[in-house]
Enzyme design. Structure first.
Site, short mmCIF file in Angstrom:
data_model
loop_
_atom_site.label_atom_id
_atom_site.label_comp_id
_atom_site.label_asym_id
_atom_site.label_seq_id
_atom_site.Cartn_x
_atom_site.Cartn_y
_atom_site.Cartn_z
N CYS A 121 19.74 65.19 27.42
CA CYS A 121 20.57 65.57 28.57
C CYS A 121 20.94 64.34 29.39
O CYS A 121 20.18 63.35 29.46
CB CYS A 121 19.81 66.57 29.45
N CYS B 227 24.34 68.38 27.53
CA CYS B 227 23.67 69.11 28.61
C CYS B 227 23.46 68.18 29.80
O CYS B 227 23.55 66.96 29.67
CB CYS B 227 22.33 69.68 28.13
#
Length: 305
Positions: A121, A202
């Protein structure tokens, strides 16, 4: 009676002789037609396979395998369980002996599954018209990954491939451009890889665009504008940061308030993303200054006397 029997035998011989002559004539005609028509067929096929783009990269197998082993053994040893031989075989079977204008996503699906891996992420970095600059940046700051920094992109970056229905099944002379046929091996591969890269993103994602492009920094027809942006998951991605870079000493065609950036923001807002935009993100601009250290934009500070 003997005369009739002799006459019958003569007729039989005559019929047999005529039959043999006819059969021989048919065989001769068949051979002649084959010798005449076969070269023409090959000639037409050869013309059909002369495309406008460069052909398959020489020693493609060695290139792909070498990059794969380098990636999973040296750069990211946590991916050491990837089977590079299977990955190569999957890529080869996606295009070899196939019409290079009839490639489908199904052809590449096994490859995508074999070579995929998680993207941390906050590290996904998308780009458009900033190829050289964005990859100079990810080489200097490994906290960010472009598609070309993933296993799939790393293996395929700057190489080409396409098949040929005839032996040896690979065309080393030329491959079709997207303008010649959209379903060519390269276009289908990069579209699928880009979609998968976007789906894996993400946290906060970044996109580096070129504000010196006269036609506009954001283009709906680009891979980012047509595929990646629509495959970002609003439930996984919290924000999109736009870095709008201008070429040092180049035209300032567009800023964060420009028309194409407004269009990009509108698309992102409709998909419920938070957005920020920064002109000439300083860490990236400093990379540009390596080649232009005396430019006014490259001064770290001003001195007063």
């Amino acid at each position: 009676m003997p005369f009739q029997q002799g006459s019958a035998r003569t007729r039989q011989r005559t019929v047999l002789l005529v039959g043999m002559v006819v059969l021989l004539a048919v065989l001769v005609i068949a051979v002649v037609l084959a010798s005449v028509l076969t070269p023409r067929k090959q000639e037409v096929g050869s013309k059909m396979l002369k495309w406008k783009d460069r052909g398959t990269t020489k020693n493609l197998q060695e290139v792909i395998l070498g990059r794969c082993y380098s990636y999973v053994m040296a750069r990211y040893p946590e991916l050491g369980d990837k089977d590079c031989l299977k990955i190569w075989e999957s890529l080869k079977h996606a295009f070899i002996y196939k019409n290079p204008c009839n490639i489908t996503s199904e052809d590449y699906q096994p490859l995508m599954e074999l070579a995929s891996h998680p993207i941390p992420c906050n590290q996904s970095l998308f780009w458009s018209k900033t190829n050289d600059l964005v990859h100079r940046y990810t080489k200097s700051n490994q906290n960010f990954l472009t598609l070309e920094d993933t296993l799939l992109g790393y293996m395929a970056d700057r190489v080409s491939w396409c098949g040929d229905p005839s032996a040896p099944g690979i065309n080393y002379e030329s491959c079709p451009k997207r303008s010649e046929c959209e379903s060519n091996p390269g276009s289908v591969f990069w579209k699928m890889a880009s979609k998968m890269f976007a789906e894996a993103a993400c946290g906060v994602v970044q996109v580096m665009l070129n504000g010196s492009v006269e036609a506009g920094a954001f283009r709906n027809s680009s891979i980012f504008g047509s595929i990646e942006i629509f495959n970002l998951n609003p439930d996984k991605v919290s924000a999109v940061h736009i870095w709008l870079m201008h070429d040092i000493d180049g035209p300032q065609s567009e800023s964060c308030s420009g028309h194409s950036i407004k269009r990009l923001k509108s698309i992102l807002e409709e998909r419920n993303f938070k957005i920020t935009c920064e002109d000439n993100y300083r860490p990236v601009q400093l990379l540009q200054c390596v080649h232009n250290p005396d430019h006014t934009d490259c001064r770290l500070c001003t001195t007063t006397t």
